[in-house]
Motif scaffolding. Structure first.
Motif, PDB file in Angstrom:
ATOM      1  N   TYR A 104      18.552  45.916  84.762  1.00 36.08           N
ATOM      2  CA  TYR A 104      17.619  46.654  86.982  1.00 36.08           C
ATOM      3  C   TYR A 104      18.920  45.987  87.383  1.00 36.08           C
ATOM      4  O   TYR A 104      18.241  45.757  88.808  1.00 36.08           O
ATOM      5  N   PHE A 105      19.982  45.381  87.309  1.00 38.80           N
ATOM      6  CA  PHE A 105      21.188  45.094  88.298  1.00 38.80           C
ATOM      7  C   PHE A 105      21.152  45.421  89.673  1.00 38.80           C
ATOM      8  O   PHE A 105      21.172  47.310  89.277  1.00 38.80           O
ATOM      9  N   GLY A 106      20.964  45.272  90.601  1.00 43.87           N
ATOM     10  CA  GLY A 106      20.737  45.854  91.248  1.00 43.87           C
ATOM     11  C   GLY A 106      19.881  46.846  92.115  1.00 43.87           C
ATOM     12  O   GLY A 106      19.291  46.987  93.815  1.00 43.87           O
ATOM     13  N   CYS A 107      18.925  46.920  91.312  1.00 40.86           N
ATOM     14  CA  CYS A 107      17.465  47.518  91.131  1.00 40.86           C
ATOM     15  C   CYS A 107      16.484  46.463  91.012  1.00 40.86           C
ATOM     16  O   CYS A 107      15.482  46.847  90.175  1.00 40.86           O
ATOM     17  N   ARG A 108      16.324  45.012  90.713  1.00 39.19           N
ATOM     18  CA  ARG A 108      14.976  45.023  90.401  1.00 39.19           C
ATOM     19  C   ARG A 108      14.332  44.133  90.711  1.00 39.19           C
ATOM     20  O   ARG A 108      14.669  43.633  92.310  1.00 39.19           O
ATOM     21  N   ASP A 109      13.115  43.473  90.194  1.00 37.91           N
ATOM     22  CA  ASP A 109      12.501  42.431  91.395  1.00 37.91           C
ATOM     23  C   ASP A 109      12.557  41.408  90.730  1.00 37.91           C
ATOM     24  O   ASP A 109      14.002  40.999  90.047  1.00 37.91           O
ATOM     25  N   HIS A 110      11.217  40.520  91.299  1.00 38.70           N
ATOM     26  CA  HIS A 110      11.589  39.433  90.825  1.00 38.70           C
ATOM     27  C   HIS A 110      11.372  38.821  89.296  1.00 38.70           C
ATOM     28  O   HIS A 110      12.231  37.890  89.385  1.00 38.70           O
ATOM     29  N   ASP A 111      10.634  39.868  88.247  1.00 37.06           N
ATOM     30  CA  ASP A 111      10.114  39.487  87.071  1.00 37.06           C
ATOM     31  C   ASP A 111      11.095  39.953  86.657  1.00 37.06           C
ATOM     32  O   ASP A 111      11.579  39.757  84.835  1.00 37.06           O
ATOM     33  N   GLY A 112      12.393  40.539  87.413  1.00 37.27           N
ATOM     34  CA  GLY A 112      13.125  41.362  85.994  1.00 37.27           C
ATOM     35  C   GLY A 112      13.405  42.955  85.812  1.00 37.27           C
ATOM     36  O   GLY A 112      14.403  43.573  85.168  1.00 37.27           O
ATOM     37  N   GLY A 113      11.959  43.662  86.229  1.00 34.67           N
ATOM     38  CA  GLY A 113      11.541  45.234  86.370  1.00 34.67           C
ATOM     39  C   GLY A 113      12.325  45.843  87.743  1.00 34.67           C
ATOM     40  O   GLY A 113      12.550  45.426  88.338  1.00 34.67           O
ATOM     41  N   PHE A 114      12.169  46.606  87.276  1.00 37.54           N
ATOM     42  CA  PHE A 114      12.956  48.155  88.041  1.00 37.54           C
ATOM     43  C   PHE A 114      11.792  48.558  89.210  1.00 37.54           C
ATOM     44  O   PHE A 114      10.494  48.116  89.319  1.00 37.54           O
ATOM     45  N   SER A 115      12.810  47.782  90.256  1.00 34.70           N
ATOM     46  CA  SER A 115      12.521  47.825  91.678  1.00 34.70           C
ATOM     47  C   SER A 115      12.534  49.505  92.152  1.00 34.70           C
ATOM     48  O   SER A 115      13.405  49.764  92.557  1.00 34.70           O
ATOM     49  N   PRO A 116      11.421  50.304  92.183  1.00 35.81           N
ATOM     50  CA  PRO A 116      11.579  51.425  93.275  1.00 35.81           C
ATOM     51  C   PRO A 116      12.023  51.276  94.384  1.00 35.81           C
ATOM     52  O   PRO A 116      13.075  52.290  94.818  1.00 35.81           O
ATOM     53  N   ASP A 117      12.048  50.900  95.731  1.00 41.48           N
ATOM     54  CA  ASP A 117      12.096  50.240  96.553  1.00 41.48           C
ATOM     55  C   ASP A 117      13.540  49.982  96.403  1.00 41.48           C
ATOM     56  O   ASP A 117      14.871  50.976  97.416  1.00 41.48           O
ATOM     57  N   LEU A 118      14.170  49.235  95.640  1.00 40.40           N
ATOM     58  CA  LEU A 118      15.927  48.779  95.416  1.00 40.40           C
ATOM     59  C   LEU A 118      16.316  50.065  95.487  1.00 40.40           C
ATOM     60  O   LEU A 118      17.260  49.835  95.868  1.00 40.40           O
ATOM     61  N   PHE A 119      15.909  50.389  94.157  1.00 43.39           N
ATOM     62  CA  PHE A 119      16.566  51.604  94.061  1.00 43.39           C
ATOM     63  C   PHE A 119      16.752  52.208  94.961  1.00 43.39           C
ATOM     64  O   PHE A 119      17.864  52.935  95.214  1.00 43.39           O
ATOM     65  N   GLN A 120      15.554  53.519  95.797  1.00 39.30           N
ATOM     66  CA  GLN A 120      16.148  53.633  96.763  1.00 39.30           C
ATOM     67  C   GLN A 120      16.958  53.609  97.460  1.00 39.30           C
ATOM     68  O   GLN A 120      17.783  54.353  98.126  1.00 39.30           O
ATOM     69  N   LYS A 121      16.867  52.530  98.094  1.00 37.47           N
ATOM     70  CA  LYS A 121      18.020  52.012  98.850  1.00 37.47           C
ATOM     71  C   LYS A 121      19.765  52.253  98.705  1.00 37.47           C
ATOM     72  O   LYS A 121      20.114  52.811  99.203  1.00 37.47           O
ATOM     73  N   VAL A 122      19.847  51.928  97.801  1.00 37.47           N
ATOM     74  CA  VAL A 122      20.740  51.532  97.358  1.00 37.47           C
ATOM     75  C   VAL A 122      21.709  53.299  96.719  1.00 37.47           C
ATOM     76  O   VAL A 122      22.552  53.529  96.909  1.00 37.47           O
ATOM     77  N   ALA A 123      20.662  53.526  96.031  1.00 36.99           N
ATOM     78  CA  ALA A 123      20.755  54.976  95.667  1.00 36.99           C
ATOM     79  C   ALA A 123      21.521  55.927  96.827  1.00 36.99           C
ATOM     80  O   ALA A 123      21.244  57.325  96.497  1.00 36.99           O
TER      81      ALA A 123
END
Length: 546
Positions: free
Chosen positions: A223-242
């Motif tokens: 989930y590089f570019g949209c990952r949280d601190h634990d390495g999981g998927f971050s919806p907020d970061l994904f939405q921002k980049v997408a």
């Protein structure tokens, strides 16, 4: 007498291995003797003798290599020739059509098209057209004239609010980190100039991807570019980049031909600041993609994840990339697409022969279904479920020429992604040093001294030239077969020689499922007969036989 002669021969052979060492020792006094009459030559001979003597002494007393200890100095020649063996074989020994991994002819086609050099061939084909496996495309007596060569396909199913009109030829996923910054920038500038798409690779979107070219954002298990601190998927970061207008589609990477596991270890384990910025990981630490996704764990979960990404991106096309492995796992995904009503807008089918920057030989040679087999299984499944028309299929593995595109289109693909073809276009010489960080052309390295020699404007133009020339060749191939678009190629157009006096079309050589046949339970294809009923949408495992 014979015994004494045999013993003498054995003694001579024993001392033969020291001859180069002895010559090196003798060169020192010889060189010193010549200093008076030929100073430069004498000093040179003495120095070479001194160096050779020191190397020979080192070989005699080291304990790591038995060969060097037994053959001081002379064994070095073996290691030298072995070091250059790939280059010697590639340039002087192998046949022009030997694809190891890409043939000389394939590379030459790319180089000529990238440089704008005419690529016609005099005197006819160099191939044996009567050998088993020889393939050709049937031509037509009624050929149309096509005004343009910009073949497009619309990607986006009924749930997609922002469909993308994609070129049928795009750049396959190669991450920044696996490729150098100059290489990534050149490819993206080429995509901008040529009007085609650039897949980011699972390393996410770097600053070098943002040169104006259309992007397909590939998301792997890290989930590089949209990952949280634990390495999981971050919806907020994904939405921002997408939300970036340059991002035209999102591609979920499930697996790749010849790559360990699903994600594997990305090239260049210690990340630089720019790589860390793109991937959202700390600088200087190991950068690892887990072997599986944490955002979903079942085929039904994959469908939910696809829907989530489509919603968060504002309705952009969302697809998956996979190399076909266990048939029941693919069948489970296909059943989930049909039963949940949530399907990807596109599927990139990678072939096991496509490879990666580096992989163990066991994976490179024996993991993953080859492209044709995987593509036809995916195509047949979607046809059998009646959902083929809503999902575009993109083929990716060792595709170089317009014939490669036509052939794979005849077997079910709507478009293709190329990786190595575009690498050749920007200067790759197939040195097979991608994993060493010492790429001689500066394409697959983070060594600034190496990659700065790759001049971005020139290489971007060459990549754009290659795409344009390939599309023109594709236009001519369509015209000569009486077609107006590559998606009109069918298995009936592709002919394959199966024996000295037997030729069959792909339509008769392979099994093809009729539309809706899986829903009606009327399939006798062996893979479906064995595994279709043993695939469920709530688990990847094969279900017990009923």
């Amino acid at each position: 007498m014979r015994l004494r002669y045999t013993r003498l021969s054995e003694r001579v052979r024993y001392y033969e291995r020291y001859i180069p060492f002895a010559i090196a020792i003798c060169m020192m006094p010889l060189g010193l003797a010549l200093v008076g009459s030929a100073p430069i030559l004498g000093v040179l001979i003495a120095l070479l003798g001194l160096v050779g003597t020191l190397i020979g002494i080192s070989d005699l007393f080291q304990t790591s290599h038995a060969l060097m200890r037994n053959y001081p100095l002379s064994s070095r020649m073996r290691y030298l020739l072995e070091h250059f063996r790939p280059e010697i074989r590639q340039y002087f020994v192998e046949d022009d059509h030997a694809e190891t991994p890409f043939s000389r002819e394939q590379r030459a086609v790319v180089y000529r098209r990238a440089k704008g050099i005419e690529g016609v061939r005099p005197f006819g084909t160099l191939r044996n057209v009567y050998s088993d496996g020889y393939e050709w495309l049937n031509h037509s007596m009624a050929t149309p004239h096509l005004d343009g060569q910009d073949f497009r396909i619309r990607i986006g199913g009924p749930d997609c609010r922002k469909p993308y009109d994609s070129s049928v030829v795009n750049i396959s996923g190669m991450s920044y980190g696996a490729l150098s910054p100059n290489a990534i920038e050149a490819l993206n500038r080429a995509a901008l100039a040529g009007g085609f798409a650039h897949t980011t690779g699972e390393g996410s979107i770097s600053r070098y991807h943002r040169m104006g070219g259309d992007l397909v954002w590939q998301i792997g298990s890290g989930y590089f570019g949209c990952r949280d601190h634990d390495g999981g998927f971050s919806p907020d970061l994904f939405q921002k980049v997408a939300a970036d207008d340059a991002v035209k589609m999102i591609e979920i990477k499930l697996s790749q031909g010849a790559k360990p596991g699903h994600g594997g270890i990305l090239p260049g384990p210690k990340v630089t600041e720019a790589i860390a910025e793109a991937r959202g990981v700390p600088v200087g630490v190991a950068c690892v993609s887990p072997s599986s996704h944490s955002a979903f764990s079942t085929p039904r979960g994959l469908c939910d994840f696809i829907k989530l990404l489509r919603d968060l991106s504002g309705g952009k096309p969302v697809g998956i990339k996979l190399c076909v492995g266990h048939p029941w796992e693919w069948f489970a995904m296909a059943k989930a697409f049909h039963q949940t009503g949530t399907a990807p807008d596109f599927i990139v089918v990678d072939g096991g022969e496509g490879g990666t920057g580096a992989a163990p030989v066991e994976f490179a040679d024996h993991k993953g279904a080859p492209l044709r087999d995987g593509l036809m299984l995916v195509h047949n499944t979607l046809v059998g479920l009646g959902i083929r028309d809503r999902i575009k299929l993109i083929a990716s593995a060792k595709i170089i020429t317009a014939f490669d595109i036509c052939r794979i289109s005849a077997l079910g693909a709507d478009g293709v992604n190329m990786a190595r073809g575009f690498m050749f276009a920007i200067g790759c010489i197939q040195a097979q040093a991608c994993h060493t960080g010492k790429c001689p052309t500066g394409i697959t390295t983070q060594d600034r001294d190496r990659y700065r020699a790759l001049v971005v404007p020139d290489k971007a133009q060459r990549a754009a030239n290659f795409h344009r020339a390939t599309m023109y060749a594709l236009k001519e191939a369509c015209e000569s077969s009486g077609l107006t678009h590559p998606d009109e190629f069918t298995p009936h157009h592709l002919m394959i020689r199966t024996g000295p006096r037997e030729v069959r079309s792909a339509a008769s050589l392979y099994d093809w499922i009729q539309p809706g046949a899986l829903l009606a339970g009327k399939v006798v294809h062996p893979a479906f007969a064995k595994y279709w009923d043993r695939a469920g949408i709530d688990d990847w495992k094969m279900l017990p036989a009923s």
